[in-house]
Design a protein around this motif. Structure first.
Motif, PDB file in Angstrom:
ATOM      1  N   ALA A  48      -6.630 -10.547  17.310  1.00 38.80           N
ATOM      2  CA  ALA A  48      -7.070  -9.238  16.828  1.00 38.80           C
ATOM      3  C   ALA A  48      -7.816  -8.481  17.922  1.00 38.80           C
ATOM      4  O   ALA A  48      -7.608  -7.270  18.095  1.00 38.80           O
ATOM      5  N   CYS A  49      -8.663  -9.172  18.671  1.00 34.91           N
ATOM      6  CA  CYS A  49      -9.373  -8.515  19.772  1.00 34.91           C
ATOM      7  C   CYS A  49      -8.391  -8.016  20.829  1.00 34.91           C
ATOM      8  O   CYS A  49      -8.539  -6.906  21.354  1.00 34.91           O
ATOM      9  N   TRP A  50      -7.382  -8.822  21.108  1.00 34.12           N
ATOM     10  CA  TRP A  50      -6.380  -8.428  22.106  1.00 34.12           C
ATOM     11  C   TRP A  50      -5.581  -7.226  21.609  1.00 34.12           C
ATOM     12  O   TRP A  50      -5.326  -6.274  22.352  1.00 34.12           O
ATOM     13  N   ALA A  51      -5.206  -7.253  20.347  1.00 34.78           N
ATOM     14  CA  ALA A  51      -4.483  -6.115  19.768  1.00 34.78           C
ATOM     15  C   ALA A  51      -5.342  -4.856  19.823  1.00 34.78           C
ATOM     16  O   ALA A  51      -4.867  -3.773  20.186  1.00 34.78           O
ATOM     17  N   MET A  52      -6.616  -4.998  19.490  1.00 31.32           N
ATOM     18  CA  MET A  52      -7.530  -3.864  19.523  1.00 31.32           C
ATOM     19  C   MET A  52      -7.664  -3.313  20.942  1.00 31.32           C
ATOM     20  O   MET A  52      -7.684  -2.095  21.144  1.00 31.32           O
ATOM     21  N   CYS A  53      -7.729  -4.196  21.906  1.00 30.19           N
ATOM     22  CA  CYS A  53      -7.801  -3.780  23.311  1.00 30.19           C
ATOM     23  C   CYS A  53      -6.587  -2.933  23.668  1.00 30.19           C
ATOM     24  O   CYS A  53      -6.721  -1.854  24.252  1.00 30.19           O
ATOM     25  N   ASN A  54      -5.412  -3.393  23.305  1.00 30.76           N
ATOM     26  CA  ASN A  54      -4.189  -2.663  23.642  1.00 30.76           C
ATOM     27  C   ASN A  54      -4.060  -1.364  22.861  1.00 30.76           C
ATOM     28  O   ASN A  54      -3.538  -0.377  23.378  1.00 30.76           O
ATOM     29  N   LEU A  55      -4.534  -1.347  21.622  1.00 28.45           N
ATOM     30  CA  LEU A  55      -4.481  -0.114  20.842  1.00 28.45           C
ATOM     31  C   LEU A  55      -5.438   0.943  21.398  1.00 28.45           C
ATOM     32  O   LEU A  55      -5.134   2.127  21.397  1.00 28.45           O
ATOM     33  N   ALA A  56      -6.594   0.509  21.879  1.00 32.89           N
ATOM     34  CA  ALA A  56      -7.631   1.441  22.343  1.00 32.89           C
ATOM     35  C   ALA A  56      -7.452   1.872  23.795  1.00 32.89           C
ATOM     36  O   ALA A  56      -7.850   2.984  24.152  1.00 32.89           O
ATOM     37  N   ALA A  57      -6.871   1.021  24.607  1.00 29.86           N
ATOM     38  CA  ALA A  57      -6.794   1.288  26.052  1.00 29.86           C
ATOM     39  C   ALA A  57      -6.040   2.582  26.330  1.00 29.86           C
ATOM     40  O   ALA A  57      -4.876   2.733  25.951  1.00 29.86           O
ATOM     41  N   GLY A  58      -6.715   3.505  26.954  1.00 29.63           N
ATOM     42  CA  GLY A  58      -6.077   4.752  27.358  1.00 29.63           C
ATOM     43  C   GLY A  58      -5.755   5.701  26.226  1.00 29.63           C
ATOM     44  O   GLY A  58      -5.050   6.686  26.421  1.00 29.63           O
ATOM     45  N   ASN A  59      -6.260   5.429  25.029  1.00 32.29           N
ATOM     46  CA  ASN A  59      -5.972   6.305  23.896  1.00 32.29           C
ATOM     47  C   ASN A  59      -7.279   6.622  23.175  1.00 32.29           C
ATOM     48  O   ASN A  59      -7.750   5.837  22.346  1.00 32.29           O
ATOM     49  N   ASP A  60      -7.852   7.763  23.513  1.00 33.74           N
ATOM     50  CA  ASP A  60      -9.151   8.142  22.955  1.00 33.74           C
ATOM     51  C   ASP A  60      -9.114   8.272  21.432  1.00 33.74           C
ATOM     52  O   ASP A  60     -10.067   7.899  20.749  1.00 33.74           O
ATOM     53  N   GLU A  61      -8.021   8.783  20.898  1.00 33.87           N
ATOM     54  CA  GLU A  61      -7.917   8.952  19.447  1.00 33.87           C
ATOM     55  C   GLU A  61      -7.942   7.599  18.744  1.00 33.87           C
ATOM     56  O   GLU A  61      -8.651   7.413  17.748  1.00 33.87           O
ATOM     57  N   ASN A  62      -7.177   6.646  19.266  1.00 40.55           N
ATOM     58  CA  ASN A  62      -7.179   5.301  18.675  1.00 40.55           C
ATOM     59  C   ASN A  62      -8.550   4.652  18.812  1.00 40.55           C
ATOM     60  O   ASN A  62      -9.042   4.009  17.885  1.00 40.55           O
ATOM     61  N   SER A  63      -9.150   4.804  19.978  1.00 40.80           N
ATOM     62  CA  SER A  63     -10.448   4.197  20.232  1.00 40.80           C
ATOM     63  C   SER A  63     -11.502   4.741  19.268  1.00 40.80           C
ATOM     64  O   SER A  63     -12.272   3.976  18.667  1.00 40.80           O
ATOM     65  N   ALA A  64     -11.528   6.043  19.097  1.00 43.20           N
ATOM     66  CA  ALA A  64     -12.488   6.652  18.176  1.00 43.20           C
ATOM     67  C   ALA A  64     -12.219   6.205  16.740  1.00 43.20           C
ATOM     68  O   ALA A  64     -13.156   5.898  15.986  1.00 43.20           O
ATOM     69  N   ALA A  65     -10.949   6.141  16.350  1.00 35.54           N
ATOM     70  CA  ALA A  65     -10.597   5.711  14.995  1.00 35.54           C
ATOM     71  C   ALA A  65     -11.008   4.260  14.755  1.00 35.54           C
ATOM     72  O   ALA A  65     -11.531   3.925  13.685  1.00 35.54           O
ATOM     73  N   LEU A  66     -10.793   3.404  15.734  1.00 33.64           N
ATOM     74  CA  LEU A  66     -11.200   2.008  15.603  1.00 33.64           C
ATOM     75  C   LEU A  66     -12.715   1.905  15.399  1.00 33.64           C
ATOM     76  O   LEU A  66     -13.180   1.150  14.545  1.00 33.64           O
ATOM     77  N   MET A  67     -13.470   2.663  16.163  1.00 30.80           N
ATOM     78  CA  MET A  67     -14.924   2.625  16.025  1.00 30.80           C
ATOM     79  C   MET A  67     -15.361   3.142  14.658  1.00 30.80           C
ATOM     80  O   MET A  67     -16.272   2.576  14.041  1.00 30.80           O
ATOM     81  N   ARG A  68     -14.721   4.193  14.171  1.00 30.07           N
ATOM     82  CA  ARG A  68     -15.065   4.722  12.836  1.00 30.07           C
ATOM     83  C   ARG A  68     -14.822   3.672  11.750  1.00 30.07           C
ATOM     84  O   ARG A  68     -15.493   3.667  10.721  1.00 30.07           O
TER      85      ARG A  68
END
Length: 143
Positions: A48-68
């Protein structure tokens, strides 16, 4: 859940896939649900951490959504629960690195979730693991 997170991790390597997976298919929420449902499984937490890393890397929208959705707290929780797992520590640091790349995520990760302490604990606990040390250094660069 481990295999599902692993599949998301693999698919999200490509930036276009990461955006589509999270924004159109809810992969980000699925990964976080897996973390909640399988807190005692180091393998699920690592994937899950690895998936989250790949989803967030270089994608500000995904990163912000993950944090929310509570990603910062979930990563730190996984690292706390699986202190002896070098893989969880390495991939947790990788997720923190990716999430903290978005400047708006940096303060919440450190101040609210204790990500900085989790990274330092990982470095202390796994001094002989070059992989943990490398990911921890990258995470600290962004925190």
């Amino acid at each position: 859940q481990e295999k599902g997170c692993g599949a998301i991790k693999s698919l999200a390597v490509l930036d276009a896939n990461a955006a589509s997976l999270a924004q159109q298919h809810g992969a980000d929420a699925a990964v976080l649900r897996a973390m909640d449902a399988h807190q005692q499984s180091a393998d699920v937490q690592a994937q899950a951490c690895w998936a989250m890393c790949n989803l967030a890397a270089g994608n500000d929208e995904n990163s912000a959504a993950l944090m929310r959705q509570g990603a910062g707290a979930k990563v730190v929780r996984a690292m706390d629960a699986h202190r002896q797992s070098a893989l969880v520590q390495e991939l947790g640091c990788g997720a923190i690195h990716a999430l903290a790349f978005l400047a708006a995520n940096t303060a919440p990760l450190a101040q609210q979730h204790g990500a900085d302490a989790a990274v330092l604990d990982a470095m202390d606990a796994h001094q002989q693991s070059a992989d943990v040390q490398a990911q921890a250094c990258w995470a600290m660069c962004n925190l």
